[in-house]
Design an enzyme around this catalytic site. Structure first.
Site, PDB file in Angstrom:
ATOM      1  N   CYS A 198      -5.907 -18.968  60.486  1.00  0.00           N
ATOM      2  CA  CYS A 198      -5.128 -18.562  61.655  1.00  0.00           C
ATOM      3  C   CYS A 198      -5.271 -19.647  62.719  1.00  0.00           C
ATOM      4  O   CYS A 198      -5.743 -20.737  62.426  1.00  0.00           O
ATOM      5  CB  CYS A 198      -5.561 -17.191  62.168  1.00  0.00           C
ATOM      6  SG  CYS A 198      -7.315 -17.069  62.573  1.00  0.00           S
ATOM      7  N   THR A 199      -4.886 -19.368  63.943  1.00  0.00           N
ATOM      8  CA  THR A 199      -4.841 -20.402  64.976  1.00  0.00           C
ATOM      9  C   THR A 199      -6.216 -20.942  65.343  1.00  0.00           C
ATOM     10  O   THR A 199      -6.470 -22.145  65.271  1.00  0.00           O
ATOM     11  CB  THR A 199      -4.156 -19.872  66.246  1.00  0.00           C
ATOM     12  OG1 THR A 199      -2.889 -19.328  65.906  1.00  0.00           O
ATOM     13  CG2 THR A 199      -3.975 -20.977  67.264  1.00  0.00           C
TER      14      THR A 199
END
Length: 344
Positions: A198-199
């Protein structure tokens, strides 16, 4: 001392744009039991405001999730302050790789039920039993294994502009939706390597623990997310398995990782990966718009919104009054309305 910002957002945005001092965009998170989230939040606001920190921070009984902008000259003071909390001592700080210092224009700290809305009942599983954390080099090696399934744990508008090669990209608007979809997609492949990213890593912390609870044998996650991956491949001169932009939740709306442009303008269909928000305050739709369409439609998502901007401000306020915009992101329900503009 005031514990909330009282200045108009438009004024603050103009002030931020005119600011000349260098700033550093930083993100971090920590799952930790906070006995009194409100008291922690109030103290945090006072202390960070004194350091001229801007950004958005969520505080909950389960911990803290922060994306902030710190004056470059005060980064050491900020780090010393943050590490002064025992549960935050030596926490990893994700530093933005493409930073113009204009990521945030105000300080906003909110107390929430959770630091990430996941829809899970944490009492039903051990949230500390997370997957194996991998650095960039280890991630690349495992990604090349034919027995590995790579899953993007972000929303569709994030993966649209950039993602890892060969990754599964669920078409979802929220993290809450994604957990169930990924579980269903992988139910017949529980013995494979489940590699998630994810980020900045926070969504994978909870997701990896949940997947292990659901019986998945080999669960891995990218340590520090795409932000840290980008820093490591640059520092260690590693090949990038990520292509395109990394979407970020601040004024920049993206950090370029590679020169690949894998998305298209939502209005004309030409290659473009620049997100923007519709200029009509009554809409504010998040969508991808090229420079030509931004000029043609006055930074609006549709002719309807373009027309609204021609109306007097008071009339625009009347149109907006009492309207619940909901979640305003470009998705299939808006494709026809926007794309038709480019076909005329």
């Amino acid at each position: 001392m005031a514990l909330y910002n009282r200045v108009n957002g438009r004024v603050l945005r103009e002030k931020m744009q005119a600011e000349t001092q260098n700033r550093v965009t930083i993100s971090f998170y920590k799952y930790h039991h906070l006995a009194d989230p409100q008291a922690f939040r109030d103290q945090l606001y006072q202390d960070l405001d004194a350091l001229s920190v801007l950004g958005r921070i969520y505080v909950a009984a389960e911990g803290i999730n922060a994306q902030i902008s710190v004056p470059a000259e005060k980064t050491d003071a900020f780090r010393t302050y943050l590490y002064g909390y025992p549960f935050l001592n030596n926490i990893r700080l994700n530093i933005a790789i493409q930073d113009d210092g204009k990521s945030f224009f105000k300080l906003k700290i909110l107390v929430r039920k959770k630091i990430v809305a996941d829809g899970l009942d944490d009492s039903t599983f051990d949230v500390t039993q997370t997957g194996v954390h991998l650095n960039a080099k280890e991630f690349n090696a495992l990604a090349a294994d034919p027995n590995t399934v790579i899953v993007d744990m972000r929303n569709h508008y994030e993966s649209e502009v950039g993602h890892f090669k060969n990754a599964i990209l669920p078409n979802v608007d929220t993290f809450r939706e994604e957990l169930q979809i990924v579980e269903d997609l992988m139910k017949e492949q529980k013995d494979k390597n489940l590699l998630m990213y994810c980020t900045g890593g926070i969504r994978c912390e909870k997701a990896s623990a949940w997947m292990k609870h659901q019986g998945f044998k080999n669960v891995f996650q990218l340590n520090g997310g795409i932000i840290e991956y980008a820093r490591q491949i640059k520092q260690e001169n590693l090949p990038s398995e990520f292509i395109g932009k990394n979407f970020v939740f601040d004024e920049r709306l993206g950090e370029r990782i590679t020169n690949d442009v894998i998305a298209v303008c939502h209005q004309c269909g030409q290659p473009c990966d620049d997100h923007t928000n519709c200029k009509n305050d009554g809409c504010h739709l998040l969508f991808i718009q090229c420079k030509a369409c931004a000029e043609k439609f006055n930074q609006c998502c549709s002719e309807e919104c373009q027309h609204v901007l021609t109306l007097p401000e008071e009339e625009q306020k009347e149109i907006r009054k009492g309207v619940n915009k909901g979640r305003q992101v470009f998705k299939k329900g808006r494709v026809e309305k926007i794309r038709n503009l480019g076909e005329e």
